[in-house]
Design an enzyme around this catalytic site. Structure first.
Site, PDB file in Angstrom:
ATOM      1  N   ARG A 143      11.987  48.547  38.727  1.00  0.00           N
ATOM      2  CA  ARG A 143      10.582  48.696  39.136  1.00  0.00           C
ATOM      3  C   ARG A 143      10.305  49.994  39.898  1.00  0.00           C
ATOM      4  O   ARG A 143       9.280  50.616  39.707  1.00  0.00           O
ATOM      5  CB  ARG A 143      10.167  47.503  40.008  1.00  0.00           C
ATOM      6  CG  ARG A 143      10.286  46.165  39.271  1.00  0.00           C
ATOM      7  CD  ARG A 143      10.016  44.999  40.178  1.00  0.00           C
ATOM      8  NE  ARG A 143      10.958  44.931  41.301  1.00  0.00           N
ATOM      9  CZ  ARG A 143      12.196  44.474  41.211  1.00  0.00           C
ATOM     10  NH1 ARG A 143      12.670  44.045  40.049  1.00  0.00           N
ATOM     11  NH2 ARG A 143      12.976  44.420  42.274  1.00  0.00           N
ATOM     12  N   THR A 188      23.217  47.483  36.827  1.00  0.00           N
ATOM     13  CA  THR A 188      22.137  46.842  36.075  1.00  0.00           C
ATOM     14  C   THR A 188      22.737  46.059  34.903  1.00  0.00           C
ATOM     15  O   THR A 188      23.899  46.253  34.551  1.00  0.00           O
ATOM     16  CB  THR A 188      21.166  47.898  35.507  1.00  0.00           C
ATOM     17  OG1 THR A 188      21.796  48.568  34.395  1.00  0.00           O
ATOM     18  CG2 THR A 188      20.780  48.933  36.552  1.00  0.00           C
ATOM     19  N   ALA A 204      35.693  41.231  36.991  1.00  0.00           N
ATOM     20  CA  ALA A 204      35.118  41.488  38.322  1.00  0.00           C
ATOM     21  C   ALA A 204      36.074  42.373  39.123  1.00  0.00           C
ATOM     22  O   ALA A 204      36.295  43.528  38.770  1.00  0.00           O
ATOM     23  CB  ALA A 204      34.792  40.186  39.031  1.00  0.00           C
ATOM     24  N   GLY A 213      24.352  28.291  41.359  1.00  0.00           N
ATOM     25  CA  GLY A 213      24.251  29.728  41.125  1.00  0.00           C
ATOM     26  C   GLY A 213      25.452  30.316  40.418  1.00  0.00           C
ATOM     27  O   GLY A 213      25.704  31.519  40.483  1.00  0.00           O
ATOM     28  N   GLU A 259      24.312  32.032  34.428  1.00  0.00           N
ATOM     29  CA  GLU A 259      23.125  32.848  34.213  1.00  0.00           C
ATOM     30  C   GLU A 259      21.891  31.957  34.397  1.00  0.00           C
ATOM     31  O   GLU A 259      22.004  30.723  34.356  1.00  0.00           O
ATOM     32  CB  GLU A 259      23.145  33.428  32.791  1.00  0.00           C
ATOM     33  CG  GLU A 259      24.260  34.424  32.528  1.00  0.00           C
ATOM     34  CD  GLU A 259      24.152  35.689  33.351  1.00  0.00           C
ATOM     35  OE1 GLU A 259      23.014  36.104  33.673  1.00  0.00           O
ATOM     36  OE2 GLU A 259      25.199  36.271  33.697  1.00  0.00           O
ATOM     37  N   ASP A 318      29.236  36.615  26.280  1.00  0.00           N
ATOM     38  CA  ASP A 318      29.698  37.403  27.420  1.00  0.00           C
ATOM     39  C   ASP A 318      31.206  37.635  27.334  1.00  0.00           C
ATOM     40  O   ASP A 318      31.702  38.735  27.599  1.00  0.00           O
ATOM     41  CB  ASP A 318      29.339  36.688  28.722  1.00  0.00           C
ATOM     42  CG  ASP A 318      29.735  37.489  29.948  1.00  0.00           C
ATOM     43  OD1 ASP A 318      29.263  38.629  30.098  1.00  0.00           O
ATOM     44  OD2 ASP A 318      30.539  36.984  30.750  1.00  0.00           O
ATOM     45  N   LYS A 359      33.390  41.147  26.854  1.00  0.00           N
ATOM     46  CA  LYS A 359      34.496  41.531  27.733  1.00  0.00           C
ATOM     47  C   LYS A 359      35.760  41.831  26.934  1.00  0.00           C
ATOM     48  O   LYS A 359      36.527  42.736  27.287  1.00  0.00           O
ATOM     49  CB  LYS A 359      34.763  40.426  28.756  1.00  0.00           C
ATOM     50  CG  LYS A 359      33.665  40.302  29.801  1.00  0.00           C
ATOM     51  CD  LYS A 359      33.921  39.147  30.755  1.00  0.00           C
ATOM     52  CE  LYS A 359      32.821  39.043  31.808  1.00  0.00           C
ATOM     53  NZ  LYS A 359      33.021  37.878  32.709  1.00  0.00           N
ATOM     54  N   GLY A 361      31.348  36.314  40.945  1.00  0.00           N
ATOM     55  CA  GLY A 361      30.899  36.296  42.333  1.00  0.00           C
ATOM     56  C   GLY A 361      30.500  37.676  42.786  1.00  0.00           C
ATOM     57  O   GLY A 361      31.148  38.670  42.442  1.00  0.00           O
TER      58      GLY A 361
END
Length: 799
Positions: A479, A524, A580, A633, A636, A647, A651, A769
């Site tokens: 934005r 992003t 990660a 949480g 997705e 996904d 990877k 995470g």
């Protein structure tokens, strides 16, 4: 230094000093007024001013023409015309007339002052004009200001300030709620005679005033933005320091550094006053803080400096003399440097022009000194905490005929017959000053991981502070963007909230203008943003990416990024795109670079699916576990994105490309965990049909349980000579398998290679995470940072 006075000045007082170059024109006076208006006017504001531009030089010329009436009057007329024009350009007509009338009165008194040997009264005219002119300009802007002649209160006795008399007189002249514009450079002695404080004495005036009003801060505004490691006009790589220790500042002042003068620091030594050096030409820059002992901030260790002295000479004295170099410097109003002692005698370095005066003064005290009469050029090196060895510098300077060399733990001084060229000074600087790189950091993406990365940044800045500056130069999301130097990591949300919308051309142009080195951190989820990488790389950026979209673009676009990296010699670190914070890509790179051959990489690549299959025990429908994971949480926003397996497919493509395998996403066989047809429609449509998923998973789970095995969602990349196979699917594995004994959310990477075949290499840990992912990004950032530090500390080559 504690000064006892009848009048208690505000402990929050501030003092600002502006030199002649800051007041050289009407535009500069206006700029100074702008700076003063930006200060906190609720605090007592004191301003010390030098004469405008080269006015003092013009007055010295008039004094030199004292016996030549025609030349004197011509010089006076020229100066009056020049200063009248300055006044007219600075003020409105009515106020200008008042100042010009006062100026005419001062200049008309010059012939009589010269006849009466009141030379210092003549020299005071420049500072008096600056004070009056600036005070009238501030009044014109609606501020309460008054001009104050420092000779009305500042008293010195035998070159030392008379604190009691000065403070009592100043209290009488202090007006409430008023900006006081005070003349620098001038004062009175104990017999009330006008005196000057030496060349560039306005800095000394400012610190004397700072001590008198118990200022919280004294700011010296000059034409440079900091205290540099060397003269930036001669050494292009000179480092602007943000903070300098008080001890080193005193040493620099003693050595005649043009930014800090010999007596500037003495009045503030031992007080709580902060001294700042800033540029009136770049007031937005923070400048340099001279830190009092005990107030030094992290990273403000002893810095390295190179400074020069021209036309100096040596005095040699017996070591038992009671006179000190500091006392002689006070008498001469010039730097006198006590050199590191060698043998039984003392050696003092001082300007050659003062040598005869120094000998005469010492003789009056029955002190015998030997002057060697030779003029030298001196180069001084002030050593940093982690000082380099002087050997390469000694070798370099021996080519330039070093006459004397003096060294102790803090500094090394070479005396040469001739000045060094800028090229040699640049080499010397490269060899002796530990370069501290500044890495410009641009962060794209401010979601959960991006926010966590930025929250960790302040700690990383502090960790690297002594060796490298991590500067946050931009933060953006889809934005808006804030593209601004020196964004505080603790305040990025406020800065971004005030930012504007952006477009790709604008961002690329900003990156192009940023000084190297620079890195863009992409947090992003955007494929479109990843397609901009070639332009960012061409602008000089390394890339750190948690965005899998870039690494899994169609092969043609992926190769365009790789070609840009090769062409511009930049790096792309993408370790967090798979695993990660687990260093799987780095491990693969190290094995390959060491000569190992990778045969297979397999494992569990999704923290979400790892959690679901570890938790699912058949006691309730699988979809209940999906809902639980969503509410925690762990998925997705639409959990079907996880259940689709895409996904994990991406990877696996990341690792394939890391190994140099040419694959496209569709080349990887995909068995979704989501049954056919459930991927269509919205979440409510799926939830109505969730029984299909529950039935299928229940059957598969029952079969695995009956065979004593567990369910895992597994990715496999096999590399055989001439053959590559890749798949992602739900599998049953034995309880003894490396993929069985895991904690919920764990990722596992099983690497089989020439070295790790019968007993494969296993990497295991949290694979999802925001904390571990942000930590993985900082690990990549640390790799780049340590590379820069290594290059900065590499020994210089002699040429």
């Amino acid at each position: 230094m504690q000064i006892e006075v009848k009048q208690q000045f505000s402990p929050a007082a501030q003092v600002h000093k502006f030199g002649g170059s800051s007041l050289a024109s009407a535009q500069r006076f206006s700029a100074v007024a702008d700076i003063l208006q930006l200060q906190n006017l609720h605090l007592a504001l004191w301003v010390v001013v030098s004469a405008p531009g080269d006015t003092t030089d013009a007055l010295l010329h008039i004094i030199a023409c004292a016996d030549d009436t025609a030349a004197r009057d011509q010089a006076l007329a020229s100066l009056q015309q020049q200063l009248n024009q300055l006044v007219a350009e600075t003020l409105a007509a009515e106020a200008a007339t008042v100042v010009q009338t006062q100026l005419q009165h001062w200049l008309a008194d010059v012939p009589q002052a010269l006849a009466q040997q009141r030379v210092n009264d003549v020299l005071a005219i420049g500072e008096r004009l600056s004070a009056l002119l600036l005070s009238e300009l501030l009044k014109q802007r609606g501020l309460n200001a008054t001009a104050l002649d420092a000779r009305d209160f500042l008293r010195l006795k035998q070159h030392q300030p008379d604190w009691t008399a000065s403070a009592e007189l100043l209290a009488e002249y202090t007006q409430p709620d008023c900006i006081h514009i005070v003349t620098g450079y001038i004062a009175r002695d104990d017999k009330s005679r006008s005196i000057t404080l030496g060349r560039n004495g306005s800095d000394y005036s400012a610190t004397l005033l700072g001590a008198l009003v118990q200022a919280g801060e004294v700011t010296i505004w000059t034409d440079v933005k900091a205290i540099y490691s060397a003269d930036p006009r001669k050494v292009a790589s000179a480092i602007p320091y943000k903070q300098v220790s008080w001890q080193q500042a005193c040493q620099l002042a003693q050595l005649g550094n043009p930014v800090l003068h010999a007596r500037t620091l003495a009045p503030l030594t031992g007080t709580d006053t902060v001294l700042q050096v800033r540029s009136s030409y770049e007031p937005a820059q923070d400048g340099c803080c001279v830190a009092q002992p005990g107030n030094t901030q992290p990273g403000a260790a002893q810095q390295g400096f190179i400074t020069e002295l021209n036309d100096v000479t040596l005095l040699t004295l017996h070591q038992d003399t009671a006179v000190t170099a500091d006392r002689l410097a006070l008498e001469l109003q010039q730097p006198v440097i006590a050199l590191p002692q060698q043998g039984d005698n003392l050696c003092w370095l001082l300007p050659a022009a003062c040598a005869e005066l120094a000998l005469a003064w010492l003789a009056e005290l029955n002190v015998h000194a030997v002057w060697d009469t030779q003029q030298y050029y001196a180069v001084a090196w002030l050593k940093a905490d982690q000082a380099e060895q002087a050997t390469p510098a000694d070798q370099l300077l021996q080519q330039h005929a070093v006459s004397h060399r003096y060294e102790n733990a803090q500094q090394l001084i070479w005396l040469l017959a001739e000045p060094l060229s800028s090229a040699v000074l640049q080499q010397l600087h490269q060899q002796l000053i530990l370069q501290k790189p500044v890495l410009q950091l641009v962060v794209a993406g401010t979601g959960n991981v991006g926010a966590e990365f930025l929250s960790m940044l302040a700690m990383q800045q502090q960790r690297f502070a002594a060796r490298l500056e991590l500067n946050l130069a931009a933060v953006l999301n889809s934005r808006r963007a804030v593209l601004a130097d020196k964004i505080p990591p603790t305040d990025w949300q406020t800065a971004l909230a005030a930012g504007d919308s952006w477009h790709a051309e604008q961002l690329t142009a900003y990156l192009q203008a940023l000084p190297a080195p620079k890195v863009l951190v992409d947090i992003t989820p955007s494929g479109d943003f990843a397609r901009l990488y070639p332009g960012f790389i061409a602008a000089g950026c390394d890339i750190i990416s948690a965005n899998k979209q870039g690494v899994t673009l169609p092969g043609v676009e992926y190769q365009q990024i790789k070609q840009a990296l090769a062409q511009h010699q930049r790096q792309w670190l993408s370790n967090t795109t798979c695993g990660a914070g687990i260093p799987v890509q780095r491990t693969l790179q190290e094995l390959i670079s060491a000569g190992d051959q990778i045969a297979q990489v397999s494992g569990i690549f999704s923290g979400t699916l790892s959690w679901l299959l570890c938790q699912y025990d058949g006691s309730k429908p699988f979809s209940d576990f999906v809902l639980e994971a969503q509410q925690a949480g762990l998925t997705e926003p639409d959990p079907r994105d996880d259940l689709s397996g895409k996904d994990v497919q991406r990877k696996l493509l990341v690792l394939a490309r890391e190994l140099g395998v040419t694959l496209e996403l569709d080349d990887i066989k995909l068995q979704p965990l989501l049954p056919e047809g459930l991927q269509h429609g919205n979440w409510q449509d799926f939830w109505a049909k969730r029984g299909v998923l529950d039935t299928e998973l229940s059957a598969v789970f029952a079969k695995a349980q009956a065979q004593g095995e567990v369910l895992r969602y597994v990715a496999v990349l096999s590399l055989e000579p001439g053959k590559v196979s890749a798949s992602v699917s739900l599998q049953q594995v034995s309880q003894q398998h490396a993929l069985a004994a895991i904690a919920p959310c764990d990722n596992v990477f099983v690497i089989r290679s020439g070295w790790y075949n019968a007993n494969p290499l296993v990497l295991k840990g949290p694979g999802a995470g925001r904390v571990v992912t942000a930590g993985g990004l900082h690990a990549d950032l640390a790799v780049l940072s340590n590379q820069l530090i290594g290059r900065a500390t590499a020994p210089a080559l002699l040429t």
